[in-house]
Design a protein around this motif. Sequence first.
Motif, PDB file in Angstrom:
ATOM      1  N   ALA A   1     -49.756  23.453 -25.201  1.00 49.83           N
ATOM      2  CA  ALA A   1     -50.961  22.737 -24.788  1.00 49.83           C
ATOM      3  C   ALA A   1     -51.018  21.386 -25.469  1.00 49.83           C
ATOM      4  O   ALA A   1     -50.456  21.191 -26.545  1.00 49.83           O
ATOM      5  CB  ALA A   1     -52.203  23.549 -25.129  1.00 49.83           C
ATOM      6  N   SER A   2     -51.698  20.491 -24.819  1.00 45.92           N
ATOM      7  CA  SER A   2     -51.943  19.184 -25.418  1.00 45.92           C
ATOM      8  C   SER A   2     -53.396  18.820 -25.173  1.00 45.92           C
ATOM      9  O   SER A   2     -54.013  19.278 -24.212  1.00 45.92           O
ATOM     10  CB  SER A   2     -51.008  18.128 -24.822  1.00 45.92           C
ATOM     11  N   ILE A   3     -53.923  18.000 -26.058  1.00 49.30           N
ATOM     12  CA  ILE A   3     -55.307  17.544 -25.936  1.00 49.30           C
ATOM     13  C   ILE A   3     -55.283  16.022 -25.869  1.00 49.30           C
ATOM     14  O   ILE A   3     -54.775  15.370 -26.773  1.00 49.30           O
ATOM     15  CB  ILE A   3     -56.171  18.014 -27.125  1.00 49.30           C
ATOM     16  N   ARG A   4     -55.803  15.502 -24.775  1.00 44.45           N
ATOM     17  CA  ARG A   4     -55.906  14.053 -24.594  1.00 44.45           C
ATOM     18  C   ARG A   4     -57.286  13.736 -24.068  1.00 44.45           C
ATOM     19  O   ARG A   4     -57.733  14.330 -23.095  1.00 44.45           O
ATOM     20  CB  ARG A   4     -54.837  13.559 -23.619  1.00 44.45           C
ATOM     21  N   LYS A   5     -57.951  12.811 -24.743  1.00 44.44           N
ATOM     22  CA  LYS A   5     -59.302  12.402 -24.351  1.00 44.44           C
ATOM     23  C   LYS A   5     -60.234  13.609 -24.243  1.00 44.44           C
ATOM     24  O   LYS A   5     -60.964  13.763 -23.270  1.00 44.44           O
ATOM     25  CB  LYS A   5     -59.284  11.607 -23.047  1.00 44.44           C
ATOM     26  N   ASN A   6     -60.134  14.507 -25.243  1.00 44.43           N
ATOM     27  CA  ASN A   6     -60.959  15.722 -25.312  1.00 44.43           C
ATOM     28  C   ASN A   6     -60.745  16.676 -24.149  1.00 44.43           C
ATOM     29  O   ASN A   6     -61.590  17.512 -23.863  1.00 44.43           O
ATOM     30  CB  ASN A   6     -62.443  15.375 -25.441  1.00 44.43           C
ATOM     31  N   LYS A   7     -59.635  16.553 -23.446  1.00 46.19           N
ATOM     32  CA  LYS A   7     -59.316  17.472 -22.352  1.00 46.19           C
ATOM     33  C   LYS A   7     -58.031  18.214 -22.703  1.00 46.19           C
ATOM     34  O   LYS A   7     -57.018  17.599 -23.031  1.00 46.19           O
ATOM     35  CB  LYS A   7     -59.159  16.714 -21.037  1.00 46.19           C
ATOM     36  N   THR A   8     -58.091  19.533 -22.620  1.00 46.95           N
ATOM     37  CA  THR A   8     -56.940  20.368 -22.951  1.00 46.95           C
ATOM     38  C   THR A   8     -56.147  20.690 -21.694  1.00 46.95           C
ATOM     39  O   THR A   8     -56.711  21.125 -20.693  1.00 46.95           O
ATOM     40  CB  THR A   8     -57.396  21.684 -23.612  1.00 46.95           C
ATOM     41  N   THR A   9     -54.850  20.462 -21.777  1.00 42.04           N
ATOM     42  CA  THR A   9     -53.953  20.777 -20.669  1.00 42.04           C
ATOM     43  C   THR A   9     -52.943  21.809 -21.157  1.00 42.04           C
ATOM     44  O   THR A   9     -52.259  21.585 -22.158  1.00 42.04           O
ATOM     45  CB  THR A   9     -53.208  19.518 -20.190  1.00 42.04           C
ATOM     46  N   PHE A  10     -52.869  22.933 -20.457  1.00 37.37           N
ATOM     47  CA  PHE A  10     -51.932  23.996 -20.811  1.00 37.37           C
ATOM     48  C   PHE A  10     -50.711  23.938 -19.910  1.00 37.37           C
ATOM     49  O   PHE A  10     -50.819  23.629 -18.727  1.00 37.37           O
ATOM     50  CB  PHE A  10     -52.588  25.377 -20.638  1.00 37.37           C
ATOM     51  N   GLN A  11     -49.565  24.267 -20.483  1.00 30.75           N
ATOM     52  CA  GLN A  11     -48.347  24.448 -19.710  1.00 30.75           C
ATOM     53  C   GLN A  11     -47.915  25.899 -19.904  1.00 30.75           C
ATOM     54  O   GLN A  11     -47.479  26.284 -20.991  1.00 30.75           O
ATOM     55  CB  GLN A  11     -47.233  23.507 -20.163  1.00 30.75           C
ATOM     56  N   ALA A  12     -48.081  26.690 -18.865  1.00 27.94           N
ATOM     57  CA  ALA A  12     -47.697  28.096 -18.927  1.00 27.94           C
ATOM     58  C   ALA A  12     -46.173  28.200 -18.878  1.00 27.94           C
ATOM     59  O   ALA A  12     -45.527  27.564 -18.043  1.00 27.94           O
ATOM     60  CB  ALA A  12     -48.319  28.860 -17.771  1.00 27.94           C
ATOM     61  N   LEU A  13     -45.627  29.001 -19.757  1.00 24.54           N
ATOM     62  CA  LEU A  13     -44.181  29.190 -19.818  1.00 24.54           C
ATOM     63  C   LEU A  13     -43.760  30.527 -19.212  1.00 24.54           C
ATOM     64  O   LEU A  13     -42.634  30.672 -18.760  1.00 24.54           O
ATOM     65  CB  LEU A  13     -43.707  29.100 -21.272  1.00 24.54           C
ATOM     66  N   GLY A  14     -44.671  31.501 -19.235  1.00 28.84           N
ATOM     67  CA  GLY A  14     -44.371  32.815 -18.670  1.00 28.84           C
ATOM     68  C   GLY A  14     -45.267  33.884 -19.254  1.00 28.84           C
ATOM     69  O   GLY A  14     -45.986  33.641 -20.217  1.00 28.84           O
ATOM     70  N   LYS A  15     -45.226  35.060 -18.634  1.00 25.90           N
ATOM     71  CA  LYS A  15     -46.045  36.200 -19.061  1.00 25.90           C
ATOM     72  C   LYS A  15     -45.151  37.405 -19.289  1.00 25.90           C
ATOM     73  O   LYS A  15     -44.099  37.538 -18.676  1.00 25.90           O
ATOM     74  CB  LYS A  15     -47.066  36.579 -17.976  1.00 25.90           C
ATOM     75  N   LEU A  16     -45.639  38.287 -20.154  1.00 28.29           N
ATOM     76  CA  LEU A  16     -44.896  39.502 -20.454  1.00 28.29           C
ATOM     77  C   LEU A  16     -45.867  40.569 -20.925  1.00 28.29           C
ATOM     78  O   LEU A  16     -46.673  40.321 -21.816  1.00 28.29           O
ATOM     79  CB  LEU A  16     -43.863  39.211 -21.552  1.00 28.29           C
ATOM     80  N   GLY A  17     -45.805  41.719 -20.316  1.00 30.03           N
ATOM     81  CA  GLY A  17     -46.631  42.845 -20.723  1.00 30.03           C
ATOM     82  C   GLY A  17     -45.800  43.821 -21.533  1.00 30.03           C
ATOM     83  O   GLY A  17     -44.712  43.507 -22.007  1.00 30.03           O
ATOM     84  N   TYR A  18     -46.315  45.020 -21.655  1.00 32.46           N
ATOM     85  CA  TYR A  18     -45.578  46.062 -22.374  1.00 32.46           C
ATOM     86  C   TYR A  18     -44.484  46.611 -21.489  1.00 32.46           C
ATOM     87  O   TYR A  18     -44.689  46.862 -20.298  1.00 32.46           O
ATOM     88  CB  TYR A  18     -46.511  47.199 -22.790  1.00 32.46           C
ATOM     89  N   LYS A  19     -43.317  46.803 -22.070  1.00 34.43           N
ATOM     90  CA  LYS A  19     -42.209  47.475 -21.398  1.00 34.43           C
ATOM     91  C   LYS A  19     -41.548  48.371 -22.424  1.00 34.43           C
ATOM     92  O   LYS A  19     -41.318  47.952 -23.555  1.00 34.43           O
ATOM     93  CB  LYS A  19     -41.208  46.464 -20.859  1.00 34.43           C
ATOM     94  N   PRO A  20     -41.253  49.602 -22.053  1.00 34.14           N
ATOM     95  CA  PRO A  20     -40.568  50.489 -23.005  1.00 34.14           C
ATOM     96  C   PRO A  20     -39.219  49.892 -23.422  1.00 34.14           C
ATOM     97  O   PRO A  20     -38.602  49.159 -22.669  1.00 34.14           O
ATOM     98  CB  PRO A  20     -40.360  51.781 -22.205  1.00 34.14           C
ATOM     99  N   GLY A  21     -38.799  50.216 -24.611  1.00 23.94           N
ATOM    100  CA  GLY A  21     -37.517  49.730 -25.082  1.00 23.94           C
ATOM    101  C   GLY A  21     -37.571  49.166 -26.487  1.00 23.94           C
ATOM    102  O   GLY A  21     -36.559  48.820 -27.066  1.00 23.94           O
ATOM    103  N   GLY A  22     -38.775  49.035 -27.019  1.00 26.19           N
ATOM    104  CA  GLY A  22     -38.924  48.597 -28.398  1.00 26.19           C
ATOM    105  C   GLY A  22     -38.954  47.097 -28.566  1.00 26.19           C
ATOM    106  O   GLY A  22     -38.898  46.321 -27.613  1.00 26.19           O
ATOM    107  N   ALA A  23     -39.030  46.702 -29.823  1.00 30.77           N
ATOM    108  CA  ALA A  23     -39.211  45.299 -30.180  1.00 30.77           C
ATOM    109  C   ALA A  23     -38.021  44.430 -29.783  1.00 30.77           C
ATOM    110  O   ALA A  23     -38.209  43.329 -29.276  1.00 30.77           O
ATOM    111  CB  ALA A  23     -39.473  45.176 -31.679  1.00 30.77           C
TER     112      ALA A  23
END
Length: 150
Positions: free
Chosen positions: A113-135
Amino acid sequence: MNKKLLLLIFFLGTITFQAQNLVWKTSMDTAIAASNEENKPMLIFFTASSAPNNLQNEVFKTPDFAVWSRDNVILVKLDLSDANASDTDKEQNVKLKNAFGVEDLPEVCFASASIRKNKTTFQALGKLGYKPGGAKAWISESEAILHPSE
């Protein structure tokens, strides 16, 4: 022999202690500042009290995750059921959950994320939930999200 055993127990105890004492930021402003300062993406953990604990127990509470997270991400925990959160924070967290397309809890979003002129802009890179298999398996999938060209 006893010295080696004591040293091994001390070393393993230190790693286990570190794994259980991860520092999760709960303020997005603080997390964004740390992310930009350290030049690391944020791992935003969306959860609630009713969410299953297997992601936390099988991944986040391991020494492997502690070492990996320290070197690679800024940890952010947004508990959507936190009764102590202010109304403003609750509203912000729900908006972020919706903006990142999080439907099932718990789920992790990687973002910068970056903040410019009091406005926050996010750049999503990806999502991940729980999956069996360990750390190690979870970290491997996280690495593929954070470094897709490698």
